[in-house]
Design an enzyme around this catalytic site. Structure first.
Site, mmCIF file in Angstrom:
data_model
loop_
_atom_site.group_PDB
_atom_site.id
_atom_site.type_symbol
_atom_site.label_atom_id
_atom_site.label_comp_id
_atom_site.label_asym_id
_atom_site.label_seq_id
_atom_site.Cartn_x
_atom_site.Cartn_y
_atom_site.Cartn_z
ATOM 1 N N ASP A 225 0.823 -1.203 0.000
ATOM 2 C CA ASP A 225 0.000 0.000 0.000
ATOM 3 C C ASP A 225 0.862 1.260 0.000
ATOM 4 O OD1 ASP A 225 -2.367 1.459 0.057
ATOM 5 O OD2 ASP A 225 -2.488 1.446 2.241
ATOM 6 N N ASN B 114 1.506 3.395 -2.925
ATOM 7 C CA ASN B 114 2.150 3.839 -4.168
ATOM 8 C C ASN B 114 1.651 5.209 -4.609
ATOM 9 O OD1 ASN B 114 3.317 1.297 -4.149
ATOM 10 N ND2 ASN B 114 2.007 0.468 -5.750
ATOM 11 N N TRP C 54 2.902 7.995 -2.312
ATOM 12 C CA TRP C 54 4.339 8.192 -2.545
ATOM 13 C C TRP C 54 4.549 9.112 -3.751
ATOM 14 C CZ3 TRP C 54 7.766 7.425 -6.493
ATOM 15 C CH2 TRP C 54 9.125 7.362 -6.182
ATOM 16 N N ARG D 161 -0.137 8.955 -10.047
ATOM 17 C CA ARG D 161 -0.301 7.688 -9.339
ATOM 18 C C ARG D 161 0.365 6.540 -10.097
ATOM 19 N NH1 ARG D 161 -3.780 7.083 -5.277
ATOM 20 N NH2 ARG D 161 -4.247 4.930 -5.904
ATOM 21 N N SER E 29 -6.986 -5.965 -5.932
ATOM 22 C CA SER E 29 -8.104 -6.577 -5.223
ATOM 23 C C SER E 29 -9.381 -6.507 -6.049
ATOM 24 C CB SER E 29 -8.330 -5.880 -3.878
ATOM 25 O OG SER E 29 -8.989 -4.637 -4.068
ATOM 26 N N ASN F 125 -10.537 -3.052 -6.218
ATOM 27 C CA ASN F 125 -9.771 -2.052 -6.976
ATOM 28 C C ASN F 125 -10.417 -1.694 -8.311
ATOM 29 O OD1 ASN F 125 -6.485 -3.201 -5.873
ATOM 30 N ND2 ASN F 125 -7.819 -1.631 -5.019
ATOM 31 N N TRP F 126 -11.424 -2.465 -8.745
ATOM 32 C CA TRP F 126 -12.140 -2.099 -9.969
ATOM 33 C C TRP F 126 -12.896 -0.782 -9.795
ATOM 34 C CZ3 TRP F 126 -10.763 -4.737 -14.108
ATOM 35 C CH2 TRP F 126 -10.321 -6.055 -13.964
ATOM 36 N N ARG G 292 1.456 -4.812 6.309
ATOM 37 C CA ARG G 292 0.837 -3.760 5.502
ATOM 38 C C ARG G 292 1.716 -2.522 5.580
ATOM 39 N NH1 ARG G 292 -5.151 -2.218 4.190
ATOM 40 N NH2 ARG G 292 -4.755 -0.416 2.867
ATOM 41 N N ARG H 224 -5.320 -1.951 8.724
ATOM 42 C CA ARG H 224 -6.437 -2.830 8.397
ATOM 43 C C ARG H 224 -5.943 -3.841 7.368
ATOM 44 N NH1 ARG H 224 -7.495 2.208 6.257
ATOM 45 N NH2 ARG H 224 -7.478 2.343 3.972
#
Length: 264
Positions: free
Chosen positions: A41, A43, A46, A54, A86, A89-90, A209, A215
């Site tokens: 997690d 990216n 950052w 992104r 995931s 993520n769609w 994570r 989470r």
């Protein structure tokens, strides 16, 4: 603060041996987690902090993924599950989803020879529906090429959701009940486990994570029911093998009781 633009897709990590042996921590062999799962997690954040897009953040993560795999090999980890994309993520923008699909496909294509050289067995965990056929094709090529490797199994969790995995296992069991192959009143935990996506892979010992979020986001809820959790404040492009070793060091000093009591 200005940041120099770097083409992160050109970065690579060396072939084995990966590190000077003197810097690899001497973890007790019986204490090293057999199976580690990583929620990669941060990216996007950052990249945003550097005035980049992104997608630049996802590109920056590529060499870190393979640096982390190298560190897992050096530490003696046998299975590494990487939360890549995931089922949730769609919901991201169509532009980012298209990039992630194409980028995942291209990474597997570019890196399969390197993984094969390292002794990595490529695995996949996730649903076929919705996932790009070109991604599935590259995964299947990589899995076939590396199926006899035994240094480490790296599971790319692409179009993966823990609830979806359990639902799919329940559906497979229900079909067997319908066909008269098993009795519906004899469903057990071990039966459910046998119908997960990769039933031969042992339960997860440690879930990491990155990015400071605390989470697990629908990642391996069945397999990680008793996993130790390690939340790193580092964004994933700042992670890598040394950070992984710190996470493993935290793990080896924990007292795992699995609901029991330590006699000491």
């Amino acid at each position: 603060m200005a940041f120099e633009h770097v083409d992160y897709t050109s970065l690579d990590v060396p072939a084995a041996p990966f590190s000077d042996p003197s810097i690899i921590p001497a973890f007790p062999k019986n204490k090293v987690p057999r199976h580690i799962g990583i929620i990669m997690d941060g990216n996007g954040r950052w990249a945003q902090r550097r005035g980049l897009t992104r997608t630049n953040g996802h590109q920056a993560a590529e060499p870190v993924v393979f640096d982390t795999i190298a560190g897992a090999i050096e530490a003696g980890v046998r299975y590494l599950s990487l939360y890549t994309f995931s089922t949730e993520n769609w919901k991201r923008s169509p532009q980012e989803v298209r990039f992630l699909m194409g980028f995942s496909r291209d990474i597997i294509h570019r890196r399969v020879a390197q993984m094969d050289e390292w002794g990595v067995r490529v695995r996949w965990s996730g649903r076929r529906p919705k996932l790009w056929k070109s991604v599935i094709d590259e995964l299947e090529v990589a899995m076939e090429r590396t199926k006899y490797n035994s240094t480490i199994d790296v599971v790319f969790c692409i179009n993966y959701g823990g609830r979806a995995e359990i639902a799919d296992a329940a559906a497979a069991i229900a079909k067997k009940v319908r066909d008269g192959k098993i009795s519906g009143d004899r469903v057990t935990e071990s039966m459910v486990a046998e119908h997960l996506y990769n039933p031969d892979i042992p339960d997860c010992d440690l879930v990491i994570r990155t990015s400071g979020e605390q989470r697990t986001s629908n990642f391996l809820p069945w397999e990680a029911a008793y996993a130790e959790l390690d939340f790193s404040s580092q964004l994933f492009p700042d992670y890598g093998r040394k950070a992984l070793w710190r996470s493993i060091d935290h793990y080896v000093h924990r007292d795992r009781r699995f609901g029991g009591v330590n006699a000491k």
